[in-house]
Design a protein around this motif. Structure first.
Motif, PDB file in Angstrom:
ATOM      1  N   GLY A   1      30.886  27.399  48.305  1.00  0.00           N
ATOM      2  CA  GLY A   1      32.044  27.475  47.423  1.00  0.00           C
ATOM      3  C   GLY A   1      33.162  28.288  48.019  1.00  0.00           C
ATOM      4  O   GLY A   1      33.174  28.593  49.207  1.00  0.00           O
ATOM      5  N   LYS A   2      34.115  28.648  47.160  1.00  0.00           N
ATOM      6  CA  LYS A   2      35.261  29.454  47.581  1.00  0.00           C
ATOM      7  C   LYS A   2      34.934  30.927  47.363  1.00  0.00           C
ATOM      8  O   LYS A   2      34.378  31.300  46.331  1.00  0.00           O
ATOM      9  CB  LYS A   2      36.508  29.102  46.783  1.00  0.00           C
ATOM     10  N   TYR A   3      35.306  31.734  48.349  1.00  0.00           N
ATOM     11  CA  TYR A   3      35.054  33.176  48.292  1.00  0.00           C
ATOM     12  C   TYR A   3      36.296  33.944  48.698  1.00  0.00           C
ATOM     13  O   TYR A   3      37.053  33.505  49.556  1.00  0.00           O
ATOM     14  CB  TYR A   3      33.906  33.557  49.236  1.00  0.00           C
ATOM     15  N   ARG A   4      36.475  35.100  48.074  1.00  0.00           N
ATOM     16  CA  ARG A   4      37.527  36.033  48.473  1.00  0.00           C
ATOM     17  C   ARG A   4      36.881  37.025  49.433  1.00  0.00           C
ATOM     18  O   ARG A   4      35.872  37.650  49.115  1.00  0.00           O
ATOM     19  CB  ARG A   4      38.089  36.763  47.264  1.00  0.00           C
ATOM     20  N   ILE A   5      37.460  37.159  50.597  1.00  0.00           N
ATOM     21  CA  ILE A   5      37.014  38.123  51.592  1.00  0.00           C
ATOM     22  C   ILE A   5      37.978  39.305  51.542  1.00  0.00           C
ATOM     23  O   ILE A   5      39.193  39.123  51.571  1.00  0.00           O
ATOM     24  CB  ILE A   5      37.050  37.513  53.016  1.00  0.00           C
ATOM     25  N   GLU A   6      37.420  40.510  51.459  1.00  0.00           N
ATOM     26  CA  GLU A   6      38.234  41.722  51.505  1.00  0.00           C
ATOM     27  C   GLU A   6      37.797  42.509  52.731  1.00  0.00           C
ATOM     28  O   GLU A   6      36.606  42.765  52.913  1.00  0.00           O
ATOM     29  CB  GLU A   6      38.037  42.571  50.248  1.00  0.00           C
ATOM     30  N   ALA A   7      38.728  42.874  53.584  1.00  0.00           N
ATOM     31  CA  ALA A   7      38.430  43.636  54.799  1.00  0.00           C
ATOM     32  C   ALA A   7      38.924  45.068  54.638  1.00  0.00           C
ATOM     33  O   ALA A   7      40.083  45.297  54.284  1.00  0.00           O
ATOM     34  CB  ALA A   7      39.080  42.980  56.010  1.00  0.00           C
TER      35      ALA A   7
ATOM     36  N   ALA B   1      28.910  43.752  54.114  1.00  0.00           N
ATOM     37  CA  ALA B   1      28.464  44.004  55.481  1.00  0.00           C
ATOM     38  C   ALA B   1      29.249  45.190  56.008  1.00  0.00           C
ATOM     39  O   ALA B   1      30.424  45.345  55.702  1.00  0.00           O
ATOM     40  CB  ALA B   1      28.702  42.778  56.357  1.00  0.00           C
ATOM     41  N   ALA B   2      28.576  46.024  56.763  1.00  0.00           N
ATOM     42  CA  ALA B   2      29.257  47.190  57.333  1.00  0.00           C
ATOM     43  C   ALA B   2      28.686  47.463  58.711  1.00  0.00           C
ATOM     44  O   ALA B   2      27.479  47.437  58.908  1.00  0.00           O
ATOM     45  CB  ALA B   2      29.057  48.409  56.438  1.00  0.00           C
TER      46      ALA B   2
ATOM     47  N   LEU C   1      34.492  52.197  50.109  1.00  0.00           N
ATOM     48  CA  LEU C   1      35.873  52.416  50.532  1.00  0.00           C
ATOM     49  C   LEU C   1      36.832  51.943  49.444  1.00  0.00           C
ATOM     50  O   LEU C   1      36.602  50.915  48.810  1.00  0.00           O
ATOM     51  CB  LEU C   1      36.142  51.692  51.844  1.00  0.00           C
ATOM     52  N   GLY C   2      37.912  52.672  49.247  1.00  0.00           N
ATOM     53  CA  GLY C   2      38.870  52.362  48.189  1.00  0.00           C
ATOM     54  C   GLY C   2      40.044  51.531  48.676  1.00  0.00           C
ATOM     55  O   GLY C   2      40.103  51.091  49.828  1.00  0.00           O
ATOM     56  N   LYS C   3      40.990  51.347  47.789  1.00  0.00           N
ATOM     57  CA  LYS C   3      42.169  50.512  48.078  1.00  0.00           C
ATOM     58  C   LYS C   3      42.957  51.005  49.288  1.00  0.00           C
ATOM     59  O   LYS C   3      43.574  50.217  49.980  1.00  0.00           O
ATOM     60  CB  LYS C   3      43.069  50.437  46.857  1.00  0.00           C
ATOM     61  N   ASN C   4      42.915  52.316  49.558  1.00  0.00           N
ATOM     62  CA  ASN C   4      43.653  52.835  50.709  1.00  0.00           C
ATOM     63  C   ASN C   4      43.060  52.357  52.031  1.00  0.00           C
ATOM     64  O   ASN C   4      43.727  52.389  53.057  1.00  0.00           O
ATOM     65  CB  ASN C   4      43.725  54.366  50.674  1.00  0.00           C
ATOM     66  N   ALA C   5      41.821  51.893  52.030  1.00  0.00           N
ATOM     67  CA  ALA C   5      41.186  51.385  53.243  1.00  0.00           C
ATOM     68  C   ALA C   5      41.275  49.856  53.351  1.00  0.00           C
ATOM     69  O   ALA C   5      40.908  49.289  54.380  1.00  0.00           O
ATOM     70  CB  ALA C   5      39.722  51.819  53.288  1.00  0.00           C
ATOM     71  N   LEU C   6      41.763  49.190  52.308  1.00  0.00           N
ATOM     72  CA  LEU C   6      41.879  47.727  52.316  1.00  0.00           C
ATOM     73  C   LEU C   6      42.962  47.307  53.304  1.00  0.00           C
ATOM     74  O   LEU C   6      44.109  47.738  53.195  1.00  0.00           O
ATOM     75  CB  LEU C   6      42.215  47.213  50.916  1.00  0.00           C
ATOM     76  N   VAL C   7      42.596  46.482  54.280  1.00  0.00           N
ATOM     77  CA  VAL C   7      43.574  46.034  55.272  1.00  0.00           C
ATOM     78  C   VAL C   7      43.994  44.582  55.064  1.00  0.00           C
ATOM     79  O   VAL C   7      44.945  44.126  55.677  1.00  0.00           O
ATOM     80  CB  VAL C   7      43.063  46.240  56.720  1.00  0.00           C
ATOM     81  N   GLY C   8      43.288  43.851  54.203  1.00  0.00           N
ATOM     82  CA  GLY C   8      43.697  42.481  53.929  1.00  0.00           C
ATOM     83  C   GLY C   8      42.651  41.704  53.162  1.00  0.00           C
ATOM     84  O   GLY C   8      41.494  42.097  53.076  1.00  0.00           O
ATOM     85  N   THR C   9      43.097  40.588  52.589  1.00  0.00           N
ATOM     86  CA  THR C   9      42.221  39.683  51.859  1.00  0.00           C
ATOM     87  C   THR C   9      42.498  38.259  52.319  1.00  0.00           C
ATOM     88  O   THR C   9      43.577  37.947  52.829  1.00  0.00           O
ATOM     89  CB  THR C   9      42.453  39.777  50.338  1.00  0.00           C
ATOM     90  N   ALA C  10      41.513  37.415  52.125  1.00  0.00           N
ATOM     91  CA  ALA C  10      41.673  35.993  52.442  1.00  0.00           C
ATOM     92  C   ALA C  10      40.724  35.194  51.564  1.00  0.00           C
ATOM     93  O   ALA C  10      39.750  35.724  51.040  1.00  0.00           O
ATOM     94  CB  ALA C  10      41.373  35.728  53.915  1.00  0.00           C
ATOM     95  N   GLU C  11      41.012  33.937  51.411  1.00  0.00           N
ATOM     96  CA  GLU C  11      40.138  33.026  50.674  1.00  0.00           C
ATOM     97  C   GLU C  11      39.563  32.025  51.661  1.00  0.00           C
ATOM     98  O   GLU C  11      40.292  31.488  52.505  1.00  0.00           O
ATOM     99  CB  GLU C  11      40.935  32.296  49.596  1.00  0.00           C
ATOM    100  N   ILE C  12      38.259  31.803  51.561  1.00  0.00           N
ATOM    101  CA  ILE C  12      37.619  30.798  52.414  1.00  0.00           C
ATOM    102  C   ILE C  12      36.739  29.900  51.560  1.00  0.00           C
ATOM    103  O   ILE C  12      36.314  30.293  50.484  1.00  0.00           O
ATOM    104  CB  ILE C  12      36.768  31.419  53.543  1.00  0.00           C
TER     105      ILE C  12
END
Length: 108
Positions: free
Chosen positions: A55-61, A17-18, A77-88
């Motif tokens: 199920g379980k998902y990894r969210i990358e923001a 989603a963007a 967007l690459g790793k330099n734009a990654l601000v965090g991850t979470a599991e839900i």
């Protein structure tokens, strides 16, 4: 450490989603675009019912700090734009008002 924590998750992106703007202060809301490899079992499942399985998902923001998407909306967007991850863990119930929510404070 993140790689080990999330090693059990698929490397294939299931949905994205963007949206360049916030709807309300401190709230970002958008529908998901479901993705699957062509001719895969997941593509066949999405063709029958366009919903992510429970199920379980990894969210990358990611945050586009450099305006890359304004120049080319297809940019990944690459790793330099990654601000965090979470599991839900969620059921991904379709429809407005039944959204899966993730508090940004959960991003690591």
């Amino acid at each position: 450490m993140r790689e080990k924590e999330f090693a059990a998750f698929s490397e294939w992106i299931k949905a994205c989603a963007a949206d360049p703007k916030l709807r309300k202060p401190r709230l970002w809301q958008h529908s998901l675009v479901l993705l699957a490899a062509p001719e895969s079992d997941q593509a066949a499942a999405f063709a029958k019912k366009a919903v992510l399985p429970a199920g379980k998902y990894r969210i990358e923001a990611y945050v586009d700090k450099n305006g890359d998407l304004s120049r080319d909306w297809k940019t990944m967007l690459g790793k330099n734009a990654l601000v965090g991850t979470a599991e839900i863990e969620t059921k991904w119930i379709p429809g407005y008002g039944k959204m899966t929510e993730l508090n940004a404070a959960a991003l690591k």
